[in-house]
Design an enzyme around this catalytic site. Structure first.
Site, PDB file in Angstrom:
ATOM      1  N   ASP A  31       0.733  -1.175  -0.125  1.00 47.53           N
ATOM      2  CA  ASP A  31       0.154   0.051   0.043  1.00 47.53           C
ATOM      3  C   ASP A  31       0.782   1.293  -0.158  1.00 47.53           C
ATOM      4  O   ASP A  31       1.928   1.300   0.738  1.00 47.53           O
ATOM      5  CB  ASP A  31      -0.926  -0.057   1.188  1.00 47.53           C
ATOM      6  CG  ASP A  31      -1.972   0.927   1.165  1.00 47.53           C
ATOM      7  OD1 ASP A  31      -1.884   2.351   1.242  1.00 47.53           O
ATOM      8  OD2 ASP A  31      -3.241   0.724   1.036  1.00 47.53           O
ATOM      9  N   ASN A  88     -12.995  -3.784   2.609  1.00 48.84           N
ATOM     10  CA  ASN A  88     -13.696  -2.683   2.837  1.00 48.84           C
ATOM     11  C   ASN A  88     -14.925  -2.920   1.786  1.00 48.84           C
ATOM     12  O   ASN A  88     -14.426  -2.972   0.618  1.00 48.84           O
ATOM     13  CB  ASN A  88     -13.179  -1.231   2.875  1.00 48.84           C
ATOM     14  CG  ASN A  88     -12.251  -1.106   4.074  1.00 48.84           C
ATOM     15  OD1 ASN A  88     -12.697  -1.337   5.498  1.00 48.84           O
ATOM     16  ND2 ASN A  88     -10.989  -0.430   3.870  1.00 48.84           N
ATOM     17  N   GLU A  96     -12.569   2.926  -1.087  1.00 49.58           N
ATOM     18  CA  GLU A  96     -12.066   4.116  -2.096  1.00 49.58           C
ATOM     19  C   GLU A  96     -11.937   3.504  -3.616  1.00 49.58           C
ATOM     20  O   GLU A  96     -12.103   4.343  -4.542  1.00 49.58           O
ATOM     21  CB  GLU A  96     -10.827   4.637  -1.313  1.00 49.58           C
ATOM     22  CG  GLU A  96     -11.046   5.183   0.026  1.00 49.58           C
ATOM     23  CD  GLU A  96      -9.846   5.862   0.541  1.00 49.58           C
ATOM     24  OE1 GLU A  96      -8.735   5.771  -0.016  1.00 49.58           O
ATOM     25  OE2 GLU A  96     -10.083   6.506   1.555  1.00 49.58           O
ATOM     26  N   VAL A  97     -11.439   2.339  -3.614  1.00 49.16           N
ATOM     27  CA  VAL A  97     -11.133   1.735  -5.201  1.00 49.16           C
ATOM     28  C   VAL A  97     -12.259   0.672  -5.108  1.00 49.16           C
ATOM     29  O   VAL A  97     -12.166  -0.262  -4.333  1.00 49.16           O
ATOM     30  CB  VAL A  97      -9.654   1.461  -5.236  1.00 49.16           C
ATOM     31  CG1 VAL A  97      -9.613   0.684  -6.678  1.00 49.16           C
ATOM     32  CG2 VAL A  97      -8.669   2.446  -4.869  1.00 49.16           C
ATOM     33  N   HIS A 101     -10.256  -5.621  -3.082  1.00 53.48           N
ATOM     34  CA  HIS A 101      -9.029  -5.625  -2.434  1.00 53.48           C
ATOM     35  C   HIS A 101      -8.931  -6.150  -1.089  1.00 53.48           C
ATOM     36  O   HIS A 101      -9.826  -5.808  -0.295  1.00 53.48           O
ATOM     37  CB  HIS A 101      -7.914  -4.506  -2.884  1.00 53.48           C
ATOM     38  CG  HIS A 101      -8.824  -3.349  -2.250  1.00 53.48           C
ATOM     39  ND1 HIS A 101      -9.721  -2.926  -2.911  1.00 53.48           N
ATOM     40  CD2 HIS A 101      -8.405  -2.660  -1.327  1.00 53.48           C
ATOM     41  CE1 HIS A 101     -10.111  -1.500  -2.137  1.00 53.48           C
ATOM     42  NE2 HIS A 101      -9.182  -1.512  -1.290  1.00 53.48           N
ATOM     43  N   HIS A 103      -6.820  -5.969   2.370  1.00 56.08           N
ATOM     44  CA  HIS A 103      -5.449  -5.447   3.173  1.00 56.08           C
ATOM     45  C   HIS A 103      -5.256  -6.493   3.865  1.00 56.08           C
ATOM     46  O   HIS A 103      -5.741  -7.072   4.855  1.00 56.08           O
ATOM     47  CB  HIS A 103      -6.361  -4.266   3.861  1.00 56.08           C
ATOM     48  CG  HIS A 103      -6.711  -3.180   3.172  1.00 56.08           C
ATOM     49  ND1 HIS A 103      -6.175  -1.949   2.908  1.00 56.08           N
ATOM     50  CD2 HIS A 103      -7.870  -2.820   2.666  1.00 56.08           C
ATOM     51  CE1 HIS A 103      -6.813  -1.139   2.080  1.00 56.08           C
ATOM     52  NE2 HIS A 103      -7.934  -1.650   1.897  1.00 56.08           N
TER      53      HIS A 103
END
Length: 117
Positions: A31, A88, A96-97, A101, A103
């Site tokens: 990240d 998320n 946000e994207v 994905h 983390h």
């Protein structure tokens, strides 16, 4: 591939990333704004907006993504002390994207899951 998607562009090699793990179906990279000493994003190479969409449309891809997360955690030395795996999903969760994905976070005690109100 979604040409407007940041992560699709990373998969295509159009945007550089520090890749730490790659399979035929997944890509893992550091990240750029880490929230822990180890903060790696793990994505499927195929575009899916979020983890729910991935699970509904590509169960095999879901399994590949989790296997890649496990491989990253092991390679980063996180298995013994523990790590957090976070998805998320949607605006309320802070996504946000909008390319699914995970983390992979660790390398120090991470504290409570959510701050108390």
């Amino acid at each position: 591939m979604d040409n407007d998607c940041l992560f699709c562009r990373i998969v295509a090699g159009e945007i550089p990333a520090t890749v730490v793990h790659e399979t035929d179906t997944t890509l893992a990279f550091r990240d750029i704004d880490p929230k822990a000493p180890v903060h790696v994003l793990v994505i499927p190479k195929e575009h899916h907006a979020d983890v729910v969409t991935l699970a509904q449309n590509d169960p095999t891809g879901s399994a590949d993504l989790l296997a890649a997360c496990a491989a990253v955690a092991e390679a980063e030395g996180l298995i013994m002390e523990g790590f957090r795996l976070l998805f998320n999903t949607g605006g309320y969760a802070g996504q946000e994207v909008f390319h699914v994905h995970a983390h992979v976070l660790g390398g120090e005690p991470l504290g409570p899951m959510l701050a108390r109100r």
